[in-house]
Write an enzyme that holds these catalytic residues in place. Structure first.
Site, PDB file in Angstrom:
ATOM      1  N   CYS A   1       0.848  -1.191   0.000  1.00 43.29           N
ATOM      2  CA  CYS A   1       0.000   0.000   0.000  1.00 43.29           C
ATOM      3  C   CYS A   1       0.886   1.244   0.000  1.00 43.29           C
ATOM      4  CB  CYS A   1      -0.870  -0.019   1.261  1.00 43.29           C
ATOM      5  SG  CYS A   1      -1.948   1.407   1.392  1.00 43.29           S
TER       6      CYS A   1
ATOM      7  N   HIS B   1      -9.097  -3.668  -2.175  1.00 43.52           N
ATOM      8  CA  HIS B   1      -8.141  -2.912  -1.359  1.00 43.52           C
ATOM      9  C   HIS B   1      -8.570  -1.439  -1.283  1.00 43.52           C
ATOM     10  CE1 HIS B   1      -3.807  -2.019  -0.109  1.00 43.52           C
ATOM     11  NE2 HIS B   1      -4.244  -0.824  -0.453  1.00 43.52           N
ATOM     12  N   GLU B   2      -8.959  -0.872  -2.436  1.00 42.75           N
ATOM     13  CA  GLU B   2      -9.365   0.542  -2.455  1.00 42.75           C
ATOM     14  C   GLU B   2     -10.690   0.739  -1.722  1.00 42.75           C
ATOM     15  OE1 GLU B   2      -7.057   2.503  -3.218  1.00 42.75           O
ATOM     16  OE2 GLU B   2      -5.861   0.964  -4.202  1.00 42.75           O
TER      17      GLU B   2
ATOM     18  N   HIS C   1     -10.038   1.088   1.811  1.00 40.39           N
ATOM     19  CA  HIS C   1      -9.563   2.446   2.129  1.00 40.39           C
ATOM     20  C   HIS C   1     -10.741   3.392   2.311  1.00 40.39           C
ATOM     21  CE1 HIS C   1      -5.229   2.631   1.924  1.00 40.39           C
ATOM     22  NE2 HIS C   1      -5.173   2.040   0.744  1.00 40.39           N
TER      23      HIS C   1
HETATM   24 ZN    ZN Z   1      -3.576   1.100  -0.104  1.00 36.39          ZN
END
Ligand code: ZN
Length: 174
Positions: free
Chosen positions: A95, A137-138, A141
């Protein structure tokens, strides 16, 4: 329109831990932000980047190009929801907000998502492989979740010092 390199907010910044706001109006500032995010993502060799990683708490990320067996141009995703998911697969992830740390993370292998583009058109689309991983993954976030939240507590405690060292550099973003 061309983009500028933005500062990437790192582990320890409070903006990374807050759920982001749904976007209902596209302003010129948001269009510029997307351009800046592309440039910032490629500068750091990322596959995806979320708005809160550049300090803006909006439900928006950009996905890099050429990530899968069916490569496409980079694109923004706004107001993302996962509709369906299938399978699990463990792969090493990193990341841009947690530099130097890479760990295996389990993710669904195939996802169906609903999101909006920069014209606020609603799109439903299936992704698999690396695209599916990057989007999950995003999406994490955008909810204030980091990939290290998804690794084993033992692994996480082994990384504690390195994480604290990163957080130390982000004191001004707390
Ligand atoms: Zn990330």
């Amino acid at each position: 329109m061309s983009g500028n390199i933005l500062e990437i907010y790192k582990y320890g910044s409070s903006v990374l831990r807050m759920p982001t706001e749904i976007i209902t109006v596209i302003t010129p500032e948001i269009r510029q932000l997307v351009e800046d995010m592309y440039v910032t993502m490629y500068e750091d060799d990322g596959a995806g980047l979320s708005a809160n990683q550049v300090g803006v708490s909006l439900n928006l990320c950009v996905i890099g190009k050429n990530l899968g067996e069916k490569p496409r141009e980079h694109f923004p995703m706004l107001n993302i929801q996962i509709l369906e998911q299938e399978g699990t697969e463990k792969e090493i992830e990193g990341c841009l907000s947690i530099p130097g740390i890479r760990e295996p993370v389990s993710r669904a292998t195939k996802i169906k998502v609903r999101y909006q583009d920069l014209e606020l058109n609603t799109i439903e689309e299936e992704f698999k492989g690396f695209y599916a991983r990057v989007i999950q993954h995003e999406l994490d976030h955008l909810k204030g979740i980091l990939f290290i939240d998804r690794i084993s507590p033992v692994r996480r405690s082994l990384l504690k010092r390195r994480l604290s060292a990163i957080a130390e550099t982000q004191k001004h973003h707390r």
